[in-house]
Design an enzyme around this catalytic site. Structure first.
Site, PDB file in Angstrom:
ATOM      1  N   SER A 245       5.707  11.281   2.453  1.00 52.96           N
ATOM      2  CA  SER A 245       4.142  12.128   2.695  1.00 52.96           C
ATOM      3  C   SER A 245       3.685  10.502   1.773  1.00 52.96           C
ATOM      4  O   SER A 245       3.730   9.582   1.239  1.00 52.96           O
ATOM      5  CB  SER A 245       4.158  12.754   2.118  1.00 52.96           C
ATOM      6  OG  SER A 245       3.909  12.609   0.506  1.00 52.96           O
ATOM      7  N   LYS A 246       2.882  10.292   1.874  1.00 56.89           N
ATOM      8  CA  LYS A 246       2.299   9.221   1.091  1.00 56.89           C
ATOM      9  C   LYS A 246       2.185   9.054  -0.406  1.00 56.89           C
ATOM     10  O   LYS A 246       2.727   7.630  -1.026  1.00 56.89           O
ATOM     11  CB  LYS A 246       0.092   9.658   0.728  1.00 56.89           C
ATOM     12  CG  LYS A 246      -0.249   9.273   2.196  1.00 56.89           C
ATOM     13  CD  LYS A 246      -1.831   8.892   1.444  1.00 56.89           C
ATOM     14  CE  LYS A 246      -2.390   8.815   2.879  1.00 56.89           C
ATOM     15  NZ  LYS A 246      -3.418  10.005   2.890  1.00 56.89           N
ATOM     16  N   ARG A 247       3.256  10.067  -0.684  1.00 59.17           N
ATOM     17  CA  ARG A 247       3.734   9.782  -2.203  1.00 59.17           C
ATOM     18  C   ARG A 247       4.343   8.745  -2.003  1.00 59.17           C
ATOM     19  O   ARG A 247       5.385   8.589  -3.319  1.00 59.17           O
ATOM     20  CB  ARG A 247       4.214  11.610  -2.629  1.00 59.17           C
ATOM     21  CG  ARG A 247       3.720  12.555  -3.235  1.00 59.17           C
ATOM     22  CD  ARG A 247       4.307  13.216  -3.996  1.00 59.17           C
ATOM     23  NE  ARG A 247       5.149  14.299  -3.063  1.00 59.17           N
ATOM     24  CZ  ARG A 247       6.149  14.414  -2.973  1.00 59.17           C
ATOM     25  NH1 ARG A 247       6.537  13.512  -3.934  1.00 59.17           N
ATOM     26  NH2 ARG A 247       6.651  14.848  -2.169  1.00 59.17           N
TER      27      ARG A 247
END
Ligand code: GLU
Length: 482
Positions: A245-247
């Site tokens: 994910s963007k994380r």
């Protein structure tokens, strides 16, 4: 196998194309090409609040960048709403669907009660028993309603091409909504109607959709439509084993494009996330992938996205590129350093090709050209501190000065070949009674600002006498300020 293989990629324009979506698109595209079939694109834009024209354009441009071209006209899901509504009507008429007038508040309350009693949170079909008169009466009062699919009794079998057979008890599945109170179709319904109308034979998508599939199979059955084959691909995880994910930093394709990845490298790497050509091979061309790809050989296990490996693959592709092609790509990246771009143009193609020939095997990203090749165009103004510590010794000013004098003496002799430079340098080291390394390392630092670079003699040859002499002088002047 059915006559013609027809697959689709169905992104929602609610964000940029990310790594997971790109891999789904790639697998569908490869599968279609492998089977001489069709790869179709459908933009699922029914979520009007989150869908934007900007994302729509960005997804299409990322697919084009990846070299994924689609066959036939693009399908826009929102243009098919009238077809979705017709199908809902059909399901209502056949008794496979019913109107539900329960308010969101009452549904919420029921859900909480079920939670408290530790019972499955399944709609209790309160509205299923309403008579025609009761329904008419509620409608006459303009009470909003949704339409739910009436899940049949029994079980649903999913024969997934990757995961094999799964049997789901229908009693575990809620009577899901197919038409919202605002008369818009839900994903479950729209996807089935569109896939059917587009003649889709195989649905290849991420296994985050696995729980949707039994519902969709039930809809196919209720409508008497042929059920496509399904293949659910394993998730892509970050190195911490959580879903990518963007994380985890960059996930959108645009970002990778900007950073200086080649689309062929991304394509190659993403095919390896779930599939392998075997024989421990990692570099494989599109054509060969298309030839050898088998969906049943796709891994069931989640794949970890490893940026280091992606960089390695990118480097392999850069190193294998023709100089003219690479020069074009590198030039486009020079918008990130306008001054260097100007210097590159001034020096011309011939010089750029020589620099690239020397440096291309070192570029992990196209943008690495800026730091790695910048010193072929600009004199260093700073020098790498750890390299200074390691390579610039007490005698360095003297070493560099003497080298400068040698180079100056050679300036007009006409022979400025690599061999000649090497011979002179080794001769000087001998004369000064130092090892060649003690001359080479400080010189490299003086000429580039870095502790590592391509072969020094080749580099000096490309830089030319004047530049070498000037940079040696600059380094000596700098050393005196330390
Ligand atoms: N639009 C859905 C998504 O972006 C894809 C639906 C599907 O592949 O069935 O997740």
């Amino acid at each position: 196998m059915k006559n013609e293989v027809r697959v689709r990629f169905a992104p929602s324009p609610t964000g940029h194309l990310h790594i997971g979506g790109a891999r789904t698109a790639i697998f569908n595209w490869i599968f279609a090409r492998h089977n001489d079939g069709k790869f179709l694109l459908r933009v699922e834009d029914t979520d009007k609040k989150r869908s934007t024209k900007e994302y729509f354009d960005a997804i299409l441009s990322s697919l084009k960048w990846l070299g994924i071209e689609w066959d036939e006209d693009l399908t826009i899901q929102s243009e098919n709403i009238h077809l979705h509504r017709e199908v809902v009507k059909r399901l209502l008429e056949s008794g496979s669907a019913y109107k539900c007038f329960c308010t969101p508040e009452s549904l919420d309350w029921k859900r909480k009660e079920a939670q408290k009693a530790k019972l499955p949170e399944i709609y209790d079909r309160e509205c299923l028993g309403f008579s025609d008169d009761e329904i008419k009466n509620l409608e006459s009062k303009n009470i909003p309603f949704v339409i739910r699919f009436k899940v049949p009794v029994g079980e649903t079998v999913l024969n997934d091409l990757i995961h094999g057979k799964t049997v789901v008890q229908n009693s575990e599945i809620d009577d899901f909504v197919i038409l919202r109170a605002d008369d818009t179709p839900t994903y479950q319904l729209a996807v089935v109607v569109d896939d059917h109308n587009m003649g889709i034979t195989h649905i290849i998508r991420g296994n985050d959709h696995l729980s949707n599939t039994p519902k969709q199979i039930m809809l196919y059955n209720a409508l008497g439509w042929a059920i496509p084959d399904f293949a659910h691909m394993p998730m892509i995880l970050g190195t911490d084993k959580a879903r990518l994910s963007k994380r985890h930093g960059a996930v959108s394709l645009e970002h990778y494009q900007e950073q200086g990845y080649l689309s062929d490298a991304i394509f190659n790497y993403l095919t390896l996330l779930g599939w392998s050509p075997g024989e421990d091979r990692e570099i494989i061309s599109r054509d060969e992938t298309v030839e050898r790809f088998e969906i049943c050989n796709t891994s069931k296990k989640s794949a970890v996205f490893d940026e280091i490996k992606l960089q390695w693959i990118n480097n392999q592709y850069i190193a294998g590129m023709k100089l003219t092609e690479l020069a074009g790509m590198v030039r486009r990246k020079l918008v990130q350093d306008i001054e260097l771009g100007r210097l590159v143009e001034e020096k011309g193609d011939e010089y750029l090709f020589r620099v690239l020939e020397l440096q291309k095997s070192r570029l992990k990203l196209l943008t690495d050209f800026i730091p790695f090749a910048g010193y072929f165009y600009r004199d260093p103004v700073t020098y790498d501190p750890p390299a200074i510590k390691k390579h610039w010794l007490k005698n360095t000013p003297e070493v560099l000065q003497r080298l400068g004098r040698v180079r100056l003496a050679m300036k007009d002799c006409g022979d400025y070949s690599e061999e000649r430079i090497e011979k002179d340098m080794r001769g000087l080291a001998e004369e000064m009674d130092i090892s060649a390394a003690k001359l080479i390392h400080p010189t490299r630092l003086a000429l580039t600002g870095y502790g590592v670079s391509p072969g020094l003699f080749e580099m000096m040859h490309i830089l030319g006498q004047d530049t070498v002499i000037r940079r040696l002088e600059n380094a000596v002047a700098y050393l005196q300020t330390l």
